[in-house]
Scaffold this motif. Structure first.
Motif, PDB file in Angstrom:
ATOM      1  N   GLU A 106       8.824  41.645  -3.930  1.00  0.00           N
ATOM      2  CA  GLU A 106       8.278  42.796  -3.178  1.00  0.00           C
ATOM      3  C   GLU A 106       9.261  43.969  -3.161  1.00  0.00           C
ATOM      4  N   THR A 107      10.554  43.665  -3.099  1.00  0.00           N
ATOM      5  CA  THR A 107      11.643  44.640  -3.158  1.00  0.00           C
ATOM      6  C   THR A 107      11.719  45.523  -1.905  1.00  0.00           C
ATOM      7  N   ARG A 108      12.180  44.880  -0.830  1.00  0.00           N
ATOM      8  CA  ARG A 108      12.464  45.624   0.403  1.00  0.00           C
ATOM      9  C   ARG A 108      13.616  46.589   0.152  1.00  0.00           C
ATOM     10  N   PRO A 109      13.717  47.686   0.921  1.00  0.00           N
ATOM     11  CA  PRO A 109      12.801  48.058   2.004  1.00  0.00           C
ATOM     12  C   PRO A 109      11.622  48.935   1.563  1.00  0.00           C
ATOM     13  N   ALA A 117      24.200  48.646 -12.473  1.00  0.00           N
ATOM     14  CA  ALA A 117      23.704  49.067 -11.156  1.00  0.00           C
ATOM     15  C   ALA A 117      22.183  49.055 -11.226  1.00  0.00           C
ATOM     16  N   ASN A 118      21.583  48.335 -10.327  1.00  0.00           N
ATOM     17  CA  ASN A 118      20.126  48.269 -10.268  1.00  0.00           C
ATOM     18  C   ASN A 118      19.702  48.073  -8.830  1.00  0.00           C
ATOM     19  N   LYS A 119      18.389  48.110  -8.595  1.00  0.00           N
ATOM     20  CA  LYS A 119      17.888  48.013  -7.228  1.00  0.00           C
ATOM     21  C   LYS A 119      18.555  46.876  -6.454  1.00  0.00           C
ATOM     22  N   VAL A 120      18.871  47.159  -5.206  1.00  0.00           N
ATOM     23  CA  VAL A 120      19.546  46.153  -4.378  1.00  0.00           C
ATOM     24  C   VAL A 120      18.710  44.877  -4.360  1.00  0.00           C
ATOM     25  N   GLY A 121      19.414  43.773  -4.518  1.00  0.00           N
ATOM     26  CA  GLY A 121      18.715  42.493  -4.660  1.00  0.00           C
ATOM     27  C   GLY A 121      18.802  41.958  -6.068  1.00  0.00           C
ATOM     28  N   SER A 122      19.239  42.818  -7.016  1.00  0.00           N
ATOM     29  CA  SER A 122      19.371  42.364  -8.411  1.00  0.00           C
ATOM     30  C   SER A 122      20.559  41.423  -8.569  1.00  0.00           C
ATOM     31  N   GLN A 148       8.911  48.682  -3.799  1.00  0.00           N
ATOM     32  CA  GLN A 148       8.493  49.132  -5.129  1.00  0.00           C
ATOM     33  C   GLN A 148       7.760  48.010  -5.881  1.00  0.00           C
ATOM     34  N   GLY A 149       8.131  46.766  -5.606  1.00  0.00           N
ATOM     35  CA  GLY A 149       7.450  45.663  -6.278  1.00  0.00           C
ATOM     36  C   GLY A 149       6.038  45.472  -5.748  1.00  0.00           C
ATOM     37  N   ALA A 150       5.941  45.339  -4.416  1.00  0.00           N
ATOM     38  CA  ALA A 150       4.634  45.077  -3.805  1.00  0.00           C
ATOM     39  C   ALA A 150       3.677  46.238  -4.045  1.00  0.00           C
ATOM     40  N   ARG A 151       4.201  47.463  -3.963  1.00  0.00           N
ATOM     41  CA  ARG A 151       3.317  48.618  -4.071  1.00  0.00           C
ATOM     42  C   ARG A 151       3.087  49.061  -5.514  1.00  0.00           C
ATOM     43  N   LEU A 152       4.153  49.042  -6.327  1.00  0.00           N
ATOM     44  CA  LEU A 152       4.062  49.691  -7.640  1.00  0.00           C
ATOM     45  C   LEU A 152       3.926  48.692  -8.790  1.00  0.00           C
ATOM     46  N   THR A 153       4.763  47.646  -8.796  1.00  0.00           N
ATOM     47  CA  THR A 153       4.655  46.675  -9.886  1.00  0.00           C
ATOM     48  C   THR A 153       3.348  45.906  -9.782  1.00  0.00           C
ATOM     49  N   GLU A 175      13.106  34.120 -28.504  1.00  0.00           N
ATOM     50  CA  GLU A 175      14.279  33.404 -29.046  1.00  0.00           C
ATOM     51  C   GLU A 175      14.904  32.485 -27.995  1.00  0.00           C
ATOM     52  N   LEU A 176      14.994  32.990 -26.771  1.00  0.00           N
ATOM     53  CA  LEU A 176      15.644  32.217 -25.701  1.00  0.00           C
ATOM     54  C   LEU A 176      14.732  31.130 -25.145  1.00  0.00           C
ATOM     55  N   LEU A 177      13.420  31.394 -25.214  1.00  0.00           N
ATOM     56  CA  LEU A 177      12.439  30.480 -24.587  1.00  0.00           C
ATOM     57  C   LEU A 177      11.412  30.051 -25.624  1.00  0.00           C
ATOM     58  N   PRO A 178      11.780  29.252 -26.588  1.00  0.00           N
ATOM     59  CA  PRO A 178      10.806  28.839 -27.607  1.00  0.00           C
ATOM     60  C   PRO A 178       9.618  28.133 -26.959  1.00  0.00           C
ATOM     61  N   GLY A 179       8.446  28.353 -27.504  1.00  0.00           N
ATOM     62  CA  GLY A 179       7.270  27.656 -26.974  1.00  0.00           C
ATOM     63  C   GLY A 179       6.356  28.577 -26.182  1.00  0.00           C
ATOM     64  N   GLY A 180       6.792  29.829 -25.938  1.00  0.00           N
ATOM     65  CA  GLY A 180       5.882  30.795 -25.301  1.00  0.00           C
ATOM     66  C   GLY A 180       5.589  30.403 -23.867  1.00  0.00           C
ATOM     67  N   GLY A 181       4.577  31.038 -23.269  1.00  0.00           N
ATOM     68  CA  GLY A 181       4.212  30.755 -21.883  1.00  0.00           C
ATOM     69  C   GLY A 181       5.330  31.106 -20.926  1.00  0.00           C
ATOM     70  N   HIS A 182       5.868  32.308 -21.086  1.00  0.00           N
ATOM     71  CA  HIS A 182       7.021  32.717 -20.285  1.00  0.00           C
ATOM     72  C   HIS A 182       6.629  32.980 -18.831  1.00  0.00           C
ATOM     73  N   ARG A 183       7.452  32.416 -17.943  1.00  0.00           N
ATOM     74  CA  ARG A 183       7.299  32.757 -16.511  1.00  0.00           C
ATOM     75  C   ARG A 183       8.482  33.660 -16.146  1.00  0.00           C
ATOM     76  N   VAL A 184       8.170  34.918 -15.908  1.00  0.00           N
ATOM     77  CA  VAL A 184       9.199  35.958 -15.765  1.00  0.00           C
ATOM     78  C   VAL A 184       9.212  36.462 -14.330  1.00  0.00           C
ATOM     79  N   LEU A 185      10.420  36.562 -13.769  1.00  0.00           N
ATOM     80  CA  LEU A 185      10.557  37.199 -12.452  1.00  0.00           C
ATOM     81  C   LEU A 185      11.122  38.600 -12.624  1.00  0.00           C
ATOM     82  N   THR A 186      10.522  39.547 -11.909  1.00  0.00           N
ATOM     83  CA  THR A 186      11.038  40.906 -11.988  1.00  0.00           C
ATOM     84  C   THR A 186      11.267  41.466 -10.591  1.00  0.00           C
ATOM     85  N   HIS A 187      12.103  42.474 -10.513  1.00  0.00           N
ATOM     86  CA  HIS A 187      12.521  43.055  -9.234  1.00  0.00           C
ATOM     87  C   HIS A 187      12.324  44.560  -9.298  1.00  0.00           C
TER      88      HIS A 187
END
Ligand SMILES: CSC[C@H]1O[C@H](OP(=O)(O)O)[C@H](O)[C@@H]1O
Length: 380
Positions: A206-209, A262-267, A212-217, A160-172
């Protein structure tokens, strides 16, 4: 303490293997956890034989992620009951293992209440232990269903927010099956977009320190064949500036009644960047993460973790001499500021997605109505 870790064993983890499970070997019931501190290099399972072992696993982030902490807390109470330990002592220790993710105390309370009411009704500790286990299993199944529904609602909102598909999503941080009874929260939305052919890129902080991003996501993205790219946390700003981010998807550890997250520091910095660059900042979390008893962000206790997680590079594959068992990267004696989470105010959150749907803009009233539906359903 090490004695409570009965043993660990190597596993190559087939897709869909849960990050936590209850087993009843002849020697007595156990809770089996995938040790997330060993990923991605090793898939090692911890076999916990009592609540102290689970408390240790929670504190060390061998098991982590708000929804999974709730499930682990519930199984921990069931384990104490099944093995004849004091259930109230176990519940108190488990609830206090980490302060920010409200799911932990919610899960512990679910199993403890089931135990107490069954004991009051029957006077039979075995039946009460079975009731605690049933409550833990129910929470586990509910979370799996919630994950699937969040993925649906989250993908519909992205479309709905991004019509046209091809979403580029950033996650932390990490919000996939390693934090859930199902496929996760925010990551489950990205996974749904991928399966629908509408995820062009997953940008993985990557989510220092603790990485969790680099290792798990990255581990979960690779296992699911997503088009993903890892970045250092401090590179996110340049991605926004280059117009490479269509939406931010993150999880949550506690959502206050006013919609503070409240979410991982850096959010929080990501939410400010998203607002500045007119990019949706979407929080995906089950209703069990929303805490009506916490009025606002200032009331959320943010876990402060040991400084050595910042001053040392910690990986079990390279046990070194640092205080935290890692490779010192700062001069000995360096003081470090290491909050595990930060708090994003509701005005910077485009939408909160739960298994009941999405609320946008984020208001106390809208959030209460969204969660009320689910709470009415579970209270019967
Ligand atoms: C959706 S729960 C995942 C949530 O938990 C993480 O924290 P931690 O790795 O310290 O347990 C992080 O805040 C994620 O967003």
């Amino acid at each position: 303490m090490a004695d409570q870790y009965a043993q660990t064993r190597e596993d190559n983890r087939p897709a869909g293997t849960p990050a936590i499970r209850w087993e009843e070997p002849p020697e007595g019931p156990v809770v089996v956890l995938l040790d997330q501190t060993r990923l991605p290099a090793e898939e090692v399972e911890l076999v916990c034989t009592d609540a102290p072992a689970l408390v240790e696993a929670i504190r060390s982030l061998a098991v982590r992620g708000a929804p999974l902490l709730g499930i682990a807390g519930a199984y921990g109470v069931a384990l104490a009951a099944a093995r004849g330990f004091d259930v109230d002592d176990a519940a108190a220790a488990l609830s206090g293992a980490r302060p920010t993710a409200v799911n932990l105390s919610v899960g512990v309370h679910r199993a403890q209440s089931a135990y107490q009411s069954a004991l009051a009704k029957t006077g039979d500790a075995r039946l009460a232990a079975s009731a605690a286990l049933a409550a833990a299993r129910q929470l586990h199944q509910e979370d799996a269903r919630a994950s699937a529904r969040m993925a649906e609602h989250g993908l519909a909102l992205l479309d709905e927010l991004l019509p046209g598909g091809g979403h580029r999503v950033l996650t932390h941080c990490n919000t996939g099956s390693l934090v859930s009874g199902g496929e996760g929260t925010a990551f489950a939305v990205a996974l749904a977009a991928h399966r629908a052919g509408r995820l062009r890129r997953l940008w993985v902080d990557e989510t220092r320190p603790l990485l969790q991003g680099a290792r798990l996501t990255a581990y979960e993205a690779a296992r699911n064949d997503l088009a993903y790219t890892l970045l250092t946390d401090n590179a996110a700003g340049s991605l926004f500036a280059a117009g490479e981010v269509d939406a931010v998807l993150v999880g949550a550890d506690r959502i206050a009644a006013d919609g503070s997250v409240a979410n991982k520091v850096g959010s929080y910095p990501l939410a400010v960047l998203a607002r500045y660059h007119h990019v949706p900042f979407i929080v995906v979390a089950p209703v069990t993460t929303v805490d009506p008893a916490t009025p606002d962000g200032a009331a959320i206790e943010v876990e402060q973790r040991p400084g050595y997680e910042v001053t040392e590079f910690i990986t079990p594959q390279v046990p070194v001499t640092g205080a935290g068992g890692g490779l010192p990267i700062a001069p000995l004696g360096t003081q470090a500021y290491n909050p595990a989470f930060d708090v994003t105010p509701p005005e910077l959150v485009t939408a909160i997605v739960t298994e009941e749907g999405a609320v946008s803009p984020v208001t106390a009233k809208g959030l209460a109505e969204l969660c009320g539906r689910s709470r009415q359903a579970t209270s019967g």
